[in-house]
Design a protein around this motif. Structure first.
Motif, PDB file in Angstrom:
ATOM      1  N   UNK A   1       0.931  -1.298  -0.365  1.00 60.06           N
ATOM      2  CA  UNK A   1       0.117   0.168  -0.435  1.00 60.06           C
ATOM      3  C   UNK A   1       1.122   1.067  -0.391  1.00 60.06           C
ATOM      4  N   UNK A   2       1.674   0.951   0.677  1.00 67.42           N
ATOM      5  CA  UNK A   2       2.574   2.082   1.072  1.00 67.42           C
ATOM      6  C   UNK A   2       3.117   2.683  -0.334  1.00 67.42           C
ATOM      7  N   UNK A   3       3.732   1.576  -0.814  1.00 62.36           N
ATOM      8  CA  UNK A   3       4.414   2.035  -2.363  1.00 62.36           C
ATOM      9  C   UNK A   3       3.667   2.594  -3.524  1.00 62.36           C
ATOM     10  N   UNK A   4       2.040   2.673  -3.255  1.00 62.76           N
ATOM     11  CA  UNK A   4       1.683   2.983  -4.031  1.00 62.76           C
ATOM     12  C   UNK A   4       1.720   4.759  -4.239  1.00 62.76           C
ATOM     13  N   UNK A   5       2.080   4.839  -3.012  1.00 61.04           N
ATOM     14  CA  UNK A   5       2.533   6.483  -3.202  1.00 61.04           C
ATOM     15  C   UNK A   5       3.998   7.229  -3.813  1.00 61.04           C
ATOM     16  N   UNK A   6       4.504   6.038  -3.755  1.00 64.58           N
ATOM     17  CA  UNK A   6       6.553   6.019  -4.729  1.00 64.58           C
ATOM     18  C   UNK A   6       5.729   6.396  -5.734  1.00 64.58           C
ATOM     19  N   UNK A   7       4.987   5.834  -6.532  1.00 69.34           N
ATOM     20  CA  UNK A   7       4.476   6.175  -8.167  1.00 69.34           C
ATOM     21  C   UNK A   7       3.516   7.268  -8.257  1.00 69.34           C
ATOM     22  N   UNK A   8       3.662   7.758  -7.629  1.00 69.00           N
ATOM     23  CA  UNK A   8       2.768   9.634  -7.318  1.00 69.00           C
ATOM     24  C   UNK A   8       4.055  10.034  -7.071  1.00 69.00           C
ATOM     25  N   UNK A   9       4.964   9.690  -6.368  1.00 75.99           N
ATOM     26  CA  UNK A   9       6.776  10.429  -6.567  1.00 75.99           C
ATOM     27  C   UNK A   9       7.167  10.925  -7.977  1.00 75.99           C
ATOM     28  N   UNK A  10       7.231   9.191  -8.490  1.00 79.27           N
ATOM     29  CA  UNK A  10       7.854   9.495  -9.361  1.00 79.27           C
ATOM     30  C   UNK A  10       7.706   9.361 -10.619  1.00 79.27           C
ATOM     31  N   UNK A  11       6.055   9.544 -11.332  1.00 86.32           N
ATOM     32  CA  UNK A  11       5.252  10.207 -11.810  1.00 86.32           C
ATOM     33  C   UNK A  11       5.441  11.923 -11.765  1.00 86.32           C
ATOM     34  N   UNK A  12       5.630  12.373 -11.200  1.00 84.53           N
ATOM     35  CA  UNK A  12       6.309  13.889 -10.366  1.00 84.53           C
ATOM     36  C   UNK A  12       7.268  14.432 -10.758  1.00 84.53           C
ATOM     37  N   UNK A  13       8.419  13.439 -10.096  1.00 85.07           N
ATOM     38  CA  UNK A  13       9.704  14.094 -10.870  1.00 85.07           C
ATOM     39  C   UNK A  13       9.300  13.391 -12.885  1.00 85.07           C
ATOM     40  N   UNK A  14       9.044  12.174 -13.631  1.00 88.58           N
ATOM     41  CA  UNK A  14       8.143  11.858 -14.436  1.00 88.58           C
ATOM     42  C   UNK A  14       8.450  13.216 -15.620  1.00 88.58           C
ATOM     43  N   UNK A  15       7.683  14.332 -14.597  1.00 87.12           N
ATOM     44  CA  UNK A  15       7.261  15.438 -15.053  1.00 87.12           C
ATOM     45  C   UNK A  15       7.830  16.755 -15.439  1.00 87.12           C
ATOM     46  N   UNK A  16       8.529  16.723 -14.376  1.00 90.81           N
ATOM     47  CA  UNK A  16       9.682  17.239 -14.099  1.00 90.81           C
ATOM     48  C   UNK A  16      11.129  16.983 -15.068  1.00 90.81           C
ATOM     49  N   UNK A  17      10.968  15.961 -15.587  1.00 91.16           N
ATOM     50  CA  UNK A  17      12.516  15.904 -15.650  1.00 91.16           C
ATOM     51  C   UNK A  17      12.071  15.801 -17.613  1.00 91.16           C
ATOM     52  N   UNK A  18      10.306  15.460 -17.788  1.00 91.34           N
ATOM     53  CA  UNK A  18      10.364  15.536 -19.493  1.00 91.34           C
ATOM     54  C   UNK A  18      10.281  16.860 -19.934  1.00 91.34           C
ATOM     55  N   UNK A  19       9.665  17.628 -19.280  1.00 94.57           N
ATOM     56  CA  UNK A  19       9.618  18.827 -19.169  1.00 94.57           C
ATOM     57  C   UNK A  19      11.221  19.975 -19.767  1.00 94.57           C
TER      58      UNK A  19
END
Length: 229
Positions: free
Chosen positions: A94-112
């Motif tokens: 369950x807690x690992x699910x929040x890691x995917x949110x964090x990775x999504x935020x990082x991905x948006x930053x790197x994508x830009x």
């Protein structure tokens, strides 16, 4: 068309690494041994959640309730010892699910940073096989597109803001007059490798404006030079 979203793929690697390392840590800390495949299932089931959907440019799924943990508890509620051994891994899922949110935020930053959406070359990196197709009768036919002229014009492109809601309303009125602001479609172009974009490129009647549609949103560019002679 197959496209690769490099940033998104790379952002998942550290997440799964943390999940595996966490699983190893809890596995070694567990007093009684448990089959590795059972640990994997418990973590996987623990990732099942009731999510809150939040739409801000992208759709975000925020875990709210630990559905997977409840499922594990339901099947083990009559055996407290089994539940004590299993709950750590279910909660870790369950807690690992929040890691995917964090990775999504990082991905948006790197994508830009890696694939800036204010540069037209991000969407039109390869134009060697570009061709113009007239998709509305208000446009000219048999337009010949020279790749070199097209590339030189793209070098002068700058992104502009466009109120798409207002533009759609105007287009509805324009359609009644049998005209189209973007009567041309550019085919045979490719976005920058790894960006994940599949661009659909429309060109204005005057040949100075580009409307680029992707699966996520639309981008509007204006060039100083005409895209064709």
């Amino acid at each position: 068309m197959i496209t690769i979203h490099v940033v998104e793929l790379l952002s998942y690697i550290p997440v799964w690494l943390v999940i595996v390392l966490g699983a190893i840590y809890f596995y070694r800390k567990n007093e009684e041994e448990m089959a590795i495949w059972k640990v994997a299932i418990l973590i996987f089931v623990g990732m099942f959640t009731f999510d809150f959907h939040w739409n801000i440019e992208n759709e975000w799924r925020i875990p709210v309730l630990p559905l997977g943990v409840w499922i594990v508890y339901f099947f083990m509620r009559k055996d407290s010892e089994r539940w004590q051994r299993a709950r750590t891994f279910a909660w870790w899922g369950f807690l690992s699910s929040y890691l995917f949110i964090l990775s999504g935020l990082i991905a948006i930053l790197l994508q830009s940073i890696i694939y800036p959406d204010d540069e037209v070359q991000t969407f039109l990196a390869n134009v060697e096989n570009a061709e113009v197709k007239t998709i509305h009768s208000s446009g000219e036919y048999n337009i010949s597109l020279d790749p070199e002229t097209f590339s030189e014009a793209l070098d002068t492109a700058t992104r502009k803001e466009l109120d798409f809601n207002q533009w759609r309303d105007e287009q509805m009125n324009v359609e009644q007059e049998h005209t189209e602001e973007f009567p041309y479609l550019v085919e045979g172009v490719k976005a920058k490798w790894g960006s994940g974009y599949i661009p659909v490129v429309y060109v204005s009647k005057d040949g100075y404006h580009l409307l680029i549609s992707t699966l996520e949103q639309q981008y509007y560019f204006e060039t100083e030079k005409r895209l064709w002679e």
